[in-house]
Design an enzyme around this catalytic site. Structure first.
Site, mmCIF file in Angstrom:
data_model
loop_
_atom_site.group_PDB
_atom_site.id
_atom_site.type_symbol
_atom_site.label_atom_id
_atom_site.label_comp_id
_atom_site.label_asym_id
_atom_site.label_seq_id
_atom_site.Cartn_x
_atom_site.Cartn_y
_atom_site.Cartn_z
ATOM 1 N N ASN A 134 36.811 26.529 18.798
ATOM 2 C CA ASN A 134 35.931 25.992 17.771
ATOM 3 C C ASN A 134 34.717 25.359 18.463
ATOM 4 O OD1 ASN A 134 34.627 24.741 15.679
ATOM 5 N ND2 ASN A 134 36.288 23.329 15.176
ATOM 6 N N PRO A 135 33.549 25.989 18.385
ATOM 7 C CA PRO A 135 32.387 25.450 19.108
ATOM 8 C C PRO A 135 31.729 24.270 18.411
ATOM 9 C CG PRO A 135 31.747 27.416 17.903
ATOM 10 C CD PRO A 135 33.226 27.231 17.658
ATOM 11 N N GLU A 175 33.378 31.494 14.075
ATOM 12 C CA GLU A 175 32.018 31.473 13.537
ATOM 13 C C GLU A 175 31.905 30.753 12.207
ATOM 14 O OE1 GLU A 175 30.915 35.545 13.359
ATOM 15 O OE2 GLU A 175 31.021 35.860 15.534
ATOM 16 N N GLY A 207 39.977 20.390 17.614
ATOM 17 C CA GLY A 207 40.683 19.196 17.173
ATOM 18 C C GLY A 207 41.853 19.516 16.256
ATOM 19 N N ASP A 208 42.276 18.504 15.496
ATOM 20 C CA ASP A 208 43.411 18.681 14.591
ATOM 21 C C ASP A 208 43.118 19.693 13.490
ATOM 22 O OD1 ASP A 208 44.897 16.821 16.023
ATOM 23 O OD2 ASP A 208 44.134 15.141 14.864
ATOM 24 N N SER A 259 37.862 15.129 17.614
ATOM 25 C CA SER A 259 37.533 13.706 17.490
ATOM 26 C C SER A 259 38.720 12.813 17.797
ATOM 27 C CB SER A 259 37.019 13.422 16.067
ATOM 28 O OG SER A 259 35.886 14.199 15.780
ATOM 29 N N THR A 260 39.924 13.189 17.318
ATOM 30 C CA THR A 260 41.106 12.345 17.519
ATOM 31 C C THR A 260 42.206 13.050 18.291
ATOM 32 O OG1 THR A 260 41.946 13.013 15.338
ATOM 33 C CG2 THR A 260 40.667 10.972 15.457
ATOM 34 N N ASP A 297 46.302 16.368 6.900
ATOM 35 C CA ASP A 297 45.838 16.714 8.246
ATOM 36 C C ASP A 297 44.328 16.907 8.298
ATOM 37 O OD1 ASP A 297 48.420 16.615 9.135
ATOM 38 O OD2 ASP A 297 48.741 18.778 9.103
ATOM 39 N N GLU A 334 42.338 17.576 5.726
ATOM 40 C CA GLU A 334 41.828 18.399 4.633
ATOM 41 C C GLU A 334 42.220 17.758 3.304
ATOM 42 O OE1 GLU A 334 39.886 21.011 4.941
ATOM 43 O OE2 GLU A 334 39.972 21.027 7.137
#
Length: 552
Positions: free
Chosen positions: A145-146, A178, A204-205, A248-249, A512, A514
């Site tokens: 994931n960029p 993408e 991330g998560d 982030s976490t 999670d 979302e």
């Protein structure tokens, strides 16, 4: 302890010192040998001084022949000419080295041999032992994931992870995502999973959640399982999931490895660690919604909902939304019904942390018996017989359910410090209506060593299933409605979609990271539905030092 038979042993040179090196099926060990002349003696005696070191075979990453230039650069000038004549051939063993705070690093040790034949023989016998470790992956499917976290996912993989995979001769097919749910959709429909030994996510998560949903859904589809049936017997995924933290976490990674360090995660993948993990399935009126390891309603749901409007702020948006949600201080009315887990060893407040080799996780009823009992309890509940189920109604600031500790760097203990990864249960945490000060004290205890459940307004239950039915679709302020006109001083911090407008807003479930589209949900814990490239958090212990290389 019974000695393991030697597979191979030789006297070699390491760092200009002669060493005796011994290999058996479990350990590679070496010990320095020094010669000294005893006073009063006319002849030399050999005094073997025990400077012993060892590496477990299962934590050897690779062994390679050492190039001449590398050997020349690694020796002092005075010794270079002599060593090049006597020990002109060398091999290097790359292995795991433990450092502080559960972090792993790739270390290496180089041995020099008197002949090319002996050097090749050592490389061959070590590789033979590594080939017996069939749990190690050889081919991986990697999704990057960029955009997650600080947008460093691609650099982290290329600079820190890919070189280690090349060292261990692991091939990887890399896909840079993408758009949202790119990895999920590719896993569900397109990926040829037969050619891989595992699936990795770099992010991330949220990225982990994509891989989780894609892999689990693909597995159920291949086996003809209807995910819309809350009590369907889900099939566990055969492929392991690896997490290279770049978000982030990175809660999932931190709670299973004890750190969110990318190199540590990569090394766990290389050595082929395997850690089963429970996952919750979430339904609404017999319609499948999501899989999850944490479900948060009320305070944390409001934080996520507000932070989604501030994505341009990056990770800082969570701090700002957290402060705003805390000041708004809403509570929500509803009814929780849950099936307690009465056949487990632990409880949510026993201070037994889930660690590698956890005895609580190892002690559980068989999955078939457990599934039959849970189906029977559900049938009773659906018919109005609530025996075995517990029901709690009230006004709640937060309702949290976690099938793992949910620890992260900001909250080292997590939402539920004693939750376990593979015991088939989740911890249900209910935070009832209280003052802002009391709620702040509860939140503060997530960051220190005090018991965050030791409040009269907080209760925690270990359960296998639960249902939530909201009483109202909109929140009510913690102050009585009759007192609302008096709180005019609080108005300026409200947004245009004012949180003081109690008839227009309602909380959401934070699943999670979302937001769920429904508030009334039913949740079931799916025991060991997935496996991670991890081994659980290890207790910090010094590595073994052997007085004799033969005593392994």
């Amino acid at each position: 302890m019974e000695k393991q038979p030697r597979l191979f042993s030789s006297k070699l040179v390491h760092k200009q010192n002669r060493v005796e090196v011994v290999l058996n099926s479990n350990i590679l060990a070496w010990r320095e040998i020094e010669r000294s002349r005893k006073r009063g003696s006319a002849k030399n005696d050999t005094a073997e001084i025990a400077h012993s070191h060892s590496v477990q075979v299962c934590e050897i990453l690779a062994v390679h022949k050492t190039e001449e230039e590398e050997r020349r650069n690694s020796r002092s000038p005075k010794k270079a000419k002599q060593d090049s004549l006597l020990y002109a051939h060398a091999f290097t063993v790359f292995h795991v080295r433990r450092t502080r705070q559960h972090q792993w690093r790739c270390s290496h040790v180089t041995f020099r041999c008197a002949s090319q034949g002996l050097c090749d023989e050592w490389i061959e016998v070590i590789n033979e032992q590594l080939s017996l470790l069939t749990n190690r992956p050889k081919s991986l499917l990697v999704y990057i994931n960029p955009y997650g976290g600080k947008q460093r996912g691609k650099n982290i993989y290329e600079q820190k992870v890919a070189p280690l995979f090349r060292l261990a001769c692991i091939s990887a097919d890399v896909i840079v995502t993408e758009y949202a749910n790119h990895a999920r959709d590719h896993l569900k429909m397109e990926a040829n999973l037969d050619k891989y030994d595992g699936v990795l996510c770099v992010g991330g998560d949220g990225m982990f959640s994509e891989i989780l949903h894609g892999l689990v859904t693909r597995t159920q589809t291949d086996h003809g399982v209807d995910q819309n049936q809350p009590d369907a017997g889900l099939v566990a995924c055969s492929l392991r999931i690896g997490i290279i933290p770049a978000g982030s976490t990175d809660c999932i990674c931190f709670a299973t490895n004890g750190t969110n360090d990318p190199v540590t995660s990569a090394l766990h993948i290389i050595v082929g660690d395997s850690q089963p993990m429970d996952v919750c399935s979430v339904h609404h009126n017999n319609i499948f919604l999501r899989y999850s390891v944490s479900l948060l309603y009320g305070f944390y749901g409001d934080v996520l909902t507000d932070s989604e409007r501030k994505r341009w702020l990056g990770p800082a948006r969570y701090d700002l939304s957290g402060v705003k949600t805390f000041l708004n201080h809403n509570y929500y009315e509803g009814t929780i019904s849950f099936l307690p887990a009465e056949d487990t060893l632990g409880n949510p407040r026993d201070k037994l942390r889930c660690r590698s080799g956890c005895r609580v996780c190892q002690h559980k009823p068989s999955s078939k018996d457990n599934h039959w009992e849970m189906s029977e309890e559900k049938e009773k509940f659906d018919k109005g017989d609530s025996s075995g189920w517990s029901t709690i109604s009230g006004k709640f600031i937060a309702i949290n359910a976690a099938s793992m500790s949910c620890a992260c760097p900001r909250s080292p203990k997590g939402l539920s410090p004693s939750a376990h990864l593979t015991d088939g249960t989740a911890d249900l945490i209910l935070v009832r209506k209280c003052s802002r000060l009391d709620f702040f004290r509860h939140l503060l205890r997530h960051t220190n060593k005090e018991d965050q459940f030791d409040h009269s307004f907080v209760e925690v239950h270990r359960m296998r299933k639960f249902r939530f039915q909201p009483r109202h679709q909109e929140p009510v302020s913690l102050e009585d409605l009759s007192e609302i006109p008096k709180k005019t001083g609080f108005t300026p911090i409200c947004s245009a979609q004012a949180t003081c407008n109690y008839s227009s807003i309602h909380s959401s479930w934070n699943c999670d990271g979302e937001i769920l589209p429904h508030t009334a949900i039913q949740v079931s814990v799916q025991c060991q539905l997935i496996r991670l490239f991890a081994r659980g958090i290890e207790d910090q212990q010094p590595q073994c030092v052997f007085e004799d290389p033969c005593t392994l």
